[in-house]
Write a protein that holds these residues in place. Structure first.
Motif, PDB file in Angstrom:
ATOM      1  N   CYS A  59       0.835  -1.212   0.000  1.00  0.00           N
ATOM      2  CA  CYS A  59       0.000   0.000   0.000  1.00  0.00           C
ATOM      3  C   CYS A  59       0.874   1.268   0.000  1.00  0.00           C
ATOM      4  O   CYS A  59       1.989   1.258   0.509  1.00  0.00           O
ATOM      5  CB  CYS A  59      -0.926   0.005   1.224  1.00  0.00           C
ATOM      6  N   HIS A 125      -5.896  -1.126  -2.169  1.00  0.00           N
ATOM      7  CA  HIS A 125      -5.623  -2.461  -1.649  1.00  0.00           C
ATOM      8  C   HIS A 125      -6.688  -3.494  -2.063  1.00  0.00           C
ATOM      9  O   HIS A 125      -6.390  -4.674  -2.220  1.00  0.00           O
ATOM     10  CB  HIS A 125      -5.539  -2.371  -0.122  1.00  0.00           C
ATOM     11  N   HIS A 181      -3.381  -7.366  -2.096  1.00  0.00           N
ATOM     12  CA  HIS A 181      -3.148  -6.136  -2.867  1.00  0.00           C
ATOM     13  C   HIS A 181      -2.847  -6.485  -4.334  1.00  0.00           C
ATOM     14  O   HIS A 181      -1.991  -7.315  -4.611  1.00  0.00           O
ATOM     15  CB  HIS A 181      -1.969  -5.367  -2.255  1.00  0.00           C
TER      16      HIS A 181
END
Ligand SMILES: [Zn+2]
Ligand SMILES: [Zn+2]
Length: 370
Positions: A59, A125, A181
């Motif tokens: 992230c 994400h 992710h």
């Protein structure tokens, strides 16, 4: 007593199919697909992960393994893998064994160098490829292309020993991907990996025997038969290949003879982004789940010469493990490990099911009243 049919039926009788890309066979047992399924049926899952996860090393802004922080990226982001499979530089192997020794004959070794990259498809994400916008997917294709071009330049200008770039994505825990992710990988190696090498050998042999490219001829045939087509646009064709091993395996192949990403026009890059989106939306809609798969691009070696270019043909493989529902997966075990791969559903049946699914609206975005 059932009467023995005198006519061979591809949808009922067991047979083997040849894979000309890998010079191997797959056993097809279509009669088994008719057996009733008594296993558990799961209810459809809806994605409910957060847009940002503070514990995720992919992230934006988050800390990675060796103290690097990701930038606050807003579209596709590429970085060098913190745990690369190959090293950029290492000593040469100095063998003192005689070339005629048993050791030289049986215990072969090759040195391999390179670089491994992680490609975050999106800063969000909880987005997967089928849920990303078309515009964002064009950026992913653009990032793959830029990486390929940059590595070609590095190899030529900096004398780096780069020969092949393998771009791939593992999606879902069923394919061994631990981080949700949306990301893929790209491994740049000083050698052509064996799966790719095998295809190049098959293409070369076919070209020599028939004076045409195996992929070009295969596309011609699929466009005539139309039984295994899932999707197509001006540049790409998606089929469940005749020799598919995985239940809903697909092959995305360029209709014109394109050899690598760097040859694509803007329109062709868009066509690739669009067909990937449509295919993955269909996959998710099939069992109303975030459909797991391993996907990989096959293309020309880096800085390919004329002959290598003529022998390459851009395509992608999707290998998804799911068989009947979101929870019933196929395992390559038993006979498949010791004999050869086997499937119940025929490629034509799988293609028909995928073809009939919606490629525009993702199941999670359908209105609940419809
Ligand atoms: Zn994340
Ligand atoms: Zn391939």
């Amino acid at each position: 007593m059932t009467q023995r049919s005198s006519q061979f039926d591809f949808a009922d009788h067991s047979h083997r199919r040849y894979n000309p890309l890998t010079d191997s066979w797959v056993l097809v047992s279509p009669h088994r697909a008719k057996r009733p399924w008594l296993g558990q049926e799961e209810s459809p899952s809806k994605p409910n992960a957060p847009e940002y996860d503070a514990a995720c090393y992919l992230c934006p802004g988050n800390l990675r393994a060796f103290g690097d922080f990701n930038p606050s990226y807003s579209s596709t982001f590429i970085f060098t893998n913190d745990f690369p499979a190959v090293k950029a530089k290492q000593p040469e192997i100095n063998s003192t064994d005689s070339p005629t020794s048993l050791k030289s004959r049986l215990l072969k070794t090759q040195s391999v160098e390179g670089q491994c990259f992680v490609i975050c498809f999106s800063p969000k994400h909880n987005l997967t490829i089928p849920l990303m916008t078309f515009e964002a997917l064009i950026k992913v294709v653009g990032a793959w292309t830029d990486l390929y071009r940059w590595l070609e330049k590095e190899a030529a200008m900096e004398n780096k020993p780069y020969k092949y770039l393998q771009i791939f994505e593992n999606k879902g825990t069923a394919m061994g991907c631990s981080n949700l992710h949306p990301h893929g990988q790209a491994w740049c190696l000083s050698t052509v990996p064996s799966e790719v090498e095998q295809e190049f050998r098959a293409f070369k042999k076919y070209l020599h025997q028939h004076s045409s490219h195996l992929m070009g001829d295969y596309i011609t045939l699929e466009l005539q038969e139309r039984e295994r087509i899932v999707l197509e646009n001006e540049t790409f064709l998606v089929v469940v290949p005749y020799w598919a091993v995985w239940p809903f395996e697909t092959l995305v192949v360029s209709k014109p003879h394109l050899t690598s990403l760097v040859e694509f026009s803007d329109a062709q890059r868009k066509d690739l982004a669009l067909i990937i989106k449509q295919l993955t939306v269909k996959y998710d809609n099939l069992f109303e789940t975030s459909f797991p798969y391993s996907m990989g691009l096959h293309q020309a070696p880096l800085n390919a010469n004329m002959k290598e270019r003529a022998n390459s043909w851009f395509h992608m493989h999707f290998y998804p493990p799911l068989l009947r529902s979101a929870t019933v997966r196929k395992f390559l075990v038993g006979f498949e490990l010791f004999g050869e791969p086997q499937r119940d559903l025929t490629a034509e049946q799988a293609a028909h099911r995928l073809r009939c699914l919606d490629s525009g609206v993702h199941y999670s975005q359908r209105s609940s009243t419809s």
